[in-house]
Design a protein around this motif. Structure first.
Motif, short mmCIF file in Angstrom:
data_model
loop_
_atom_site.label_atom_id
_atom_site.label_comp_id
_atom_site.label_asym_id
_atom_site.label_seq_id
_atom_site.Cartn_x
_atom_site.Cartn_y
_atom_site.Cartn_z
N ARG A 164 0.79 -1.27 0.13
CA ARG A 164 -0.12 0.09 0.06
C ARG A 164 0.80 1.26 0.12
O ARG A 164 0.38 2.23 -0.40
CB ARG A 164 -1.08 -0.11 1.10
CG ARG A 164 -0.38 -0.10 2.66
CD ARG A 164 -1.29 0.09 3.49
NE ARG A 164 -1.03 -0.52 4.80
CZ ARG A 164 -0.84 -1.52 5.52
NH1 ARG A 164 -1.24 -2.59 4.72
NH2 ARG A 164 -0.47 -1.86 6.66
N ILE A 167 1.17 2.48 -3.69
CA ILE A 167 -0.26 2.84 -4.50
C ILE A 167 0.01 3.84 -5.57
O ILE A 167 0.53 5.06 -5.25
CB ILE A 167 -1.42 3.24 -3.60
CG1 ILE A 167 -1.86 2.09 -3.08
CG2 ILE A 167 -2.64 3.91 -4.37
CD1 ILE A 167 -2.89 2.33 -2.00
N TYR A 179 -11.60 5.80 -1.75
CA TYR A 179 -10.98 5.72 -0.51
C TYR A 179 -11.87 6.57 0.53
O TYR A 179 -12.01 6.10 1.39
CB TYR A 179 -9.88 6.49 -0.45
CG TYR A 179 -8.85 6.21 0.95
CD1 TYR A 179 -8.25 4.99 1.20
CD2 TYR A 179 -8.94 7.05 1.79
CE1 TYR A 179 -7.64 4.86 2.26
CE2 TYR A 179 -8.17 6.97 2.95
CZ TYR A 179 -7.53 5.72 3.24
OH TYR A 179 -6.92 5.53 4.47
N GLY A 201 -5.77 6.73 7.91
CA GLY A 201 -4.88 6.08 7.05
C GLY A 201 -3.78 5.36 7.54
O GLY A 201 -3.43 5.67 8.69
N LEU A 204 0.25 5.02 3.70
CA LEU A 204 -0.04 5.38 2.25
C LEU A 204 0.94 6.46 1.82
O LEU A 204 0.78 7.50 1.46
CB LEU A 204 -1.55 5.70 2.04
CG LEU A 204 -2.39 4.68 2.65
CD1 LEU A 204 -3.96 5.34 2.47
CD2 LEU A 204 -2.51 3.51 1.79
N THR A 207 0.80 8.86 -1.18
CA THR A 207 -0.51 9.76 -1.23
C THR A 207 -0.17 11.04 -0.19
O THR A 207 -1.03 12.01 -0.28
CB THR A 207 -1.71 9.19 -0.53
OG1 THR A 207 -1.57 9.04 0.91
CG2 THR A 207 -2.14 7.86 -1.03
#
Length: 223
Positions: A164, A167, A179, A201, A204, A207
């Motif tokens: 993850r 991503i 999401y 979260g 990640l 992101t």
């Protein structure tokens, strides 16, 4: 700030013929020093009047139960839902050891790093049902524990060493929409189970540059 440093020989150490001049020079330097100090003090008062204060900081929110005590906890990764009774037993055992915090990590799934659709799957090998999650969190609260719910994205068909933290969907807008929908699902569960802490979260990494997206999501979850 102003500073005046005077380095001079003592008048007593000067020759007699210079004694009068040295005394006058010493007095002049002393008066000058006091004048400079006075000017600097006056400028400080004018620049920052004592009756003007900086704006008061925002009020501090009253600490929750989770903030009033050290958190001594553990995490349950709830995947094997066909043996749910074992999770209840684990909560009882941890409570008897003095553990005061339970974090439940519960999965949501996307196919691989480039996917843009996240799904909440339930059943053996996937994740617990809404009812099972609420039952576990409620049981922990009855045992006096602070409860934490943390959804985490897992891959069903990772490519190579994907996880993850890597991503990279083809359409970030579509991924963020999915999401947010996944987070909404678990926020509803957290509210019903009255959890103390909800995590929006986990790991990640790719992101992290979407600061605005995260701020909007966090603001909405807190509301």
């Amino acid at each position: 700030a102003w500073a005046v440093v005077v380095v001079a020989r003592s008048p007593a150490a000067l020759p007699d013929e210079c004694d009068g001049a040295a005394t006058m020079l010493t007095r002049w330097l002393g008066a000058s020093t006091l004048l400079v100090y006075g000017i600097s003090l006056l400028s400080t008062i004018v620049a920052d009047p004592p009756h003007q204060h900086a704006p008061a900081p925002p009020p501090i929110r009253s600490p929750s139960a989770a903030q009033q005590r050290p958190l001594i906890g553990y995490t349950l990764n709830v995947h094997h839902t066909e043996k749910l009774h074992l999770y209840h037993d684990a909560i009882d055992q941890m409570a008897s050891l003095g553990i005061n915090t339970l974090q439940i990590l519960t999965p949501a799934f996307q196919q691989h790093g480039a996917s843009q659709q996240i799904e909440v799957k339930q059943g053996p090998g996937f994740g617990p049902s809404r009812e099972d999650l609420i039952a576990l969190l409620t049981h922990a609260r009855r045992r006096g524990m602070t409860t934490v719910l943390m959804p985490a994205v897992l891959f069903t068909s990772p490519r190579g060493n994907e996880w993850r933290g890597k991503i990279s969907p083809e359409d970030w807008d579509a991924w963020w929409t999915s999401y947010n929908q996944m987070i909404d699902h678990f926020v509803d569960i957290a509210v019903e189970a009255d959890v103390d802490i909800f995590c929006v979260g986990s790991e990640l990494l790719t992101t992290e540059r979407y600061t605005r997206r995260w701020n909007e999501l966090i603001t909405r979850v807190r509301a």
